[in-house]
Scaffold this active site. Structure first.
Site, mmCIF file in Angstrom:
data_model
loop_
_atom_site.group_PDB
_atom_site.id
_atom_site.type_symbol
_atom_site.label_atom_id
_atom_site.label_comp_id
_atom_site.label_asym_id
_atom_site.label_seq_id
_atom_site.Cartn_x
_atom_site.Cartn_y
_atom_site.Cartn_z
ATOM 1 N N GLU A 144 -1.917 -5.829 9.094
ATOM 2 C CA GLU A 144 -0.915 -4.947 9.795
ATOM 3 C C GLU A 144 -1.678 -5.038 11.536
ATOM 4 O O GLU A 144 -3.074 -5.142 11.019
ATOM 5 C CB GLU A 144 -1.376 -4.083 9.710
ATOM 6 N N ASP B 205 1.555 -1.357 0.290
ATOM 7 C CA ASP B 205 0.232 0.072 0.282
ATOM 8 C C ASP B 205 0.589 1.265 -0.108
ATOM 9 O O ASP B 205 0.491 2.810 0.254
ATOM 10 C CB ASP B 205 -1.590 0.296 1.382
ATOM 11 N N SER B 206 2.261 1.455 0.320
ATOM 12 C CA SER B 206 3.242 2.450 -0.269
ATOM 13 C C SER B 206 3.070 2.390 -1.511
ATOM 14 O O SER B 206 3.402 3.490 -1.984
ATOM 15 C CB SER B 206 4.877 1.420 0.006
ATOM 16 N N GLU C 229 8.462 -4.211 11.568
ATOM 17 C CA GLU C 229 8.915 -2.911 10.523
ATOM 18 C C GLU C 229 8.936 -1.410 11.970
ATOM 19 O O GLU C 229 9.024 -1.184 12.636
ATOM 20 C CB GLU C 229 7.238 -2.252 10.174
HETATM 21 O O1 KIV Z 1 3.420 -0.933 1.761
HETATM 22 C C1 KIV Z 1 4.534 -1.227 2.009
HETATM 23 O O2 KIV Z 1 5.844 -0.990 0.818
HETATM 24 C C2 KIV Z 1 4.582 -1.949 3.310
HETATM 25 C C3 KIV Z 1 6.363 -2.525 3.379
HETATM 26 C C4 KIV Z 1 6.600 -3.490 4.451
HETATM 27 C C5 KIV Z 1 7.329 -2.607 2.489
HETATM 28 O O3 KIV Z 1 4.218 -2.500 3.870
#
Ligand code: KIV
Length: 285
Positions: free
Chosen positions: A116, A45-46, A183
């Protein structure tokens, strides 16, 4: 290239082989990742930040994530592909988690999903795994909710917070996840978790002792210039390279160097008489 599955990822932990992971969001980058032999792609989701240009990961929606996943799964047939469930696609209920997780697998073509959250998301992980959707957990810093509460902070610096992260990771394993992302967890705590769990830990900013590492594609290649976290190593400066190339292209168009003779098509008899222009104009009258 043989397709990597969940069993292989678990075997890698048992055989103490490091698991390599990176994000990707489109066909071309997914194909490049495939050719580099990286084990796992996260359609993260980044994308909300590095592809769509939002400030955080909060705005991206499930349908956008599915579109990115379709492109990634077309571009890469070897890596295990995990779809990152975006904010509010699973937080409200177990039913939401299964419905959206199922959509991700059916429409996006991903092999697994990531959510998450620790203890509080235990029932979501159980609901997804009961529905036979493999789940990757994500504890420590949780970017979907940390901007709303405390900001982006290192997790597990004190005994109290260390215990919280450890309990979260254990809960995710108990709920049936096949791996867990840690993380921005202190390296000491990440090592304890890695030794305690039988599923692989995948670190991002959590030191060298995790079973695998994950990074954001744009971060390690120097493509995203808003900020670079301390835990990132840049393996290239593609942003600068691309910028230079675009400027050269613009200059060459302006000064008539591009397109050159080798980039140009001609009519079969363009060199013969009568002069081309006169002949064509005459025939089109
Ligand atoms: O969305 C993301 O990039 C992540 C990281 C763990 C790389 O959740």
């Amino acid at each position: 290239m043989k397709k990597i599955n969940i069993a292989e990822i678990l075997r890698m932990k048992n055989e103490e082989r490091k698991i390599t992971c990176i994000t990707a969001y489109d066909y071309t980058s997914a194909a490049l990742v495939g050719r580099s032999g990286i084990d796992l792609i996260l359609v993260g989701d980044s994308a909300s930040m590095v592809v769509l240009g939002y400030q955080t990961t909060i705005p991206v929606g499930i349908d956008e994530m599915i579109l990115f996943s379709k492109a990634v799964t077309r571009g890469n047939k070897g890596s295990l592909i995990v779809g990152d469930m975006p904010f509010m696609s699973y937080q409200a209920s177990d039913e939401d988690a299964v419905r959206n997780g199922g959509k991700f697998v059916k429409e996006g073509g991903v092999d697994a999903v990531k959510i998450e959250g620790g203890i509080k998301m235990k029932s979501r992980v159980e609901a997804l795994t009961n529905a036979k959707i493999p789940v990757m957990g994500h504890v420590g810093l949780m970017p979907q909710t940390s901007p709303l509460w405390s900001g982006y902070r290192v997790q597990g610096r004190t005994d109290k917070t260390a215990k919280e992260v450890i309990k979260d990771a254990i809960a995710i394993e108990e709920a049936g996840a096949f791996a867990v992302v840690l993380e921005m967890v202190t390296s000491e705590v990440a090592k304890i978790i890695t030794e305690k769990l039988s599923i692989p830990t995948i670190g991002i900013g959590s030191g060298p002792d995790c079973d695998g590492q994950i990074v954001v594609f744009h971060d390690i290649l120097g493509l995203y210039d808003k900020f670079t976290p301390k835990f990132i190593k840049k393996y290239a400066n593609l942003g600068e390279e691309i910028q230079k190339s675009l400027e050269s292209y613009r200059d060459e168009v302006i000064n008539g160097k591009f397109p050159a003779e080798e980039n140009t098509f001609h009519m079969k008899d363009h060199k013969t008489n009568p002069p081309l222009k006169r002949r064509i104009i005459k025939n089109t009258r």
